[in-house]
Design an enzyme around this catalytic site. Sequence first.
Site, mmCIF file in Angstrom:
data_model
loop_
_atom_site.group_PDB
_atom_site.id
_atom_site.type_symbol
_atom_site.label_atom_id
_atom_site.label_comp_id
_atom_site.label_asym_id
_atom_site.label_seq_id
_atom_site.Cartn_x
_atom_site.Cartn_y
_atom_site.Cartn_z
ATOM 1 C CD GLU A 1 -2.824 -1.258 2.416
ATOM 2 O OE1 GLU A 1 -2.647 -0.462 3.357
ATOM 3 O OE2 GLU A 1 -3.746 -2.094 2.405
ATOM 4 C CG ASN B 1 -0.661 -7.029 -1.380
ATOM 5 O OD1 ASN B 1 -1.254 -7.633 -2.279
ATOM 6 N ND2 ASN B 1 -1.143 -6.924 -0.154
ATOM 7 C CG HIS C 1 -9.919 -5.925 0.836
ATOM 8 N ND1 HIS C 1 -10.071 -7.076 1.577
ATOM 9 C CD2 HIS C 1 -8.618 -5.573 0.958
ATOM 10 C CE1 HIS C 1 -8.914 -7.391 2.136
ATOM 11 N NE2 HIS C 1 -8.008 -6.508 1.776
ATOM 12 C CD GLU D 1 -4.558 -7.978 1.863
ATOM 13 O OE1 GLU D 1 -5.449 -7.233 2.334
ATOM 14 O OE2 GLU D 1 -3.354 -7.726 1.952
ATOM 15 C CG ASP E 1 -12.601 -9.100 2.044
ATOM 16 O OD1 ASP E 1 -12.543 -8.170 1.207
ATOM 17 O OD2 ASP E 1 -12.124 -8.991 3.192
#
Length: 463
Positions: free
Chosen positions: A169, A211, A247, A276, A278
């Site tokens: 990030e 990432n 996400h 990651e 979701d």
Amino acid sequence: MNQSSVPRDATRRSPLRVAATLIAASVVAAGAAVAFAADADAASTLGASAAQSGRYFGTAIAAYKLSDSVYTTVANREFNMVTAENEMKQDATEPNQNQFNFTSGDQIATWATSNGKRLRGHTLAWYAQQPGWMQNMSGTALRSAMVNHITQVATHYKGKIYAWDVVNEAFADGGSGARRDSNLQRTGNDWIEVAFRTARAADPAAKLCYNDYNTDGQNAKSNAVYAMVQDFKSRGVPIDCVGFQSHFNSNSPVPSDYQANLQRFANLGIDVQITELDIEGSGSAQATNYSNVVKACLAVSRCAGITVWGVRDTDSWRASATPLLFDGNGNIKAAYTSTLAALNGVPPTDPPTSPPTSGPTTPPPTGGACSASVTLNQWNGGFTAAVRVTAGSAALNGWAVTVTLPSGATVTNTWNAVAGGSSGAVRFANAGYNAGVPAGGSTEFGFQGTGTGPSATPSCAAS
Ligand code: XIL
């Protein structure tokens, strides 16, 4: 080094074998008291189905949950890659400067290795989850501390890590395409490449990833990451992969250019990984989103694998939004079924060739390839449907029945067939062991669902 394309498993399984094991999976997972002979050793789990194309399917693991047997049973059965959700972050591994604590990170690494799973390392350098001492540092002291941290942590886990999220990030949201302001960024724009070179020196066998989130589609932020990767490749800065956190929710939906974005990064000569995943929501909308993400990865040869950010909804950092594949009891959700089907390459639901007829669920006259009739057991909020498939005047060597569900209904479990979807017009294909039906003979499959069961006569076709 680390630049080879994703290894492919040459032993892709036959669709029939896949079909049989899919059925086995749904029966086992639902705990239904239905017993039949089916080959249960193949792609009946997320990990095994992803492995058919040389990919992995992983989850984030929290060390403190490893004593929860429901958690470990589901995690061990379904996933073949593990990411420590918090335990390898800077605050966990170096709580005091130059005093390293690998206790909980090692618990996860040991659990992964002893259960035959690979490990993603997360994360070596990040503006967030820094220990207090690091938050208060700046300039060359912070730069040295970062290099020391990366060296110590990557050396400790050397040989155990498939891929490290070296930097997490580092770019700003919005349209600027700028780096995110942070104490690390203020040490100089070259902090990212220094981090990557340091990680490579410490663990040359690990793939090294950048990432981030909000980089899943093409936008100013992903363009900036893209330009950085291009620059790194042109100057020989070691980078092997880009992680897309993914996400998703209604404010940040699965982008329509998700696959194209993954592909353009892969075209730079790196792997892409969904790191990651979701997706907030429930039912068929969530299930469709999950299968779209899987399909995008499968369509990009250098998409190495997918990791979901937790096991059960209740394990999620966004638990109230139920974004994962298992409910709080560890039972599969519709999103699980669609994800597994997508990984197994089950064809998407066929649209009905003609409008479904309304009225009683009696079979149409035989003489065509086959016909199907439904016996419905409806209760308030749910139903089971038994479907009889009857061959016409010729024997069947394979069949598919399309059942149109009323809006709001969702298939949650299927037996003796493979469901290609969970809502709307759902195509059920034969399992491996019931493809053949003699002329005039019949076979039966069934499914369970929430909402109101089908009232229209299904269509049936030989396949
Ligand atoms: C989250 C964890 O899931 C939470 O338990 C923790 O409190 C905060 O961090 N991007 C990342 C992950 O890279 O490390 C974050 O994980 C979620 C967002």
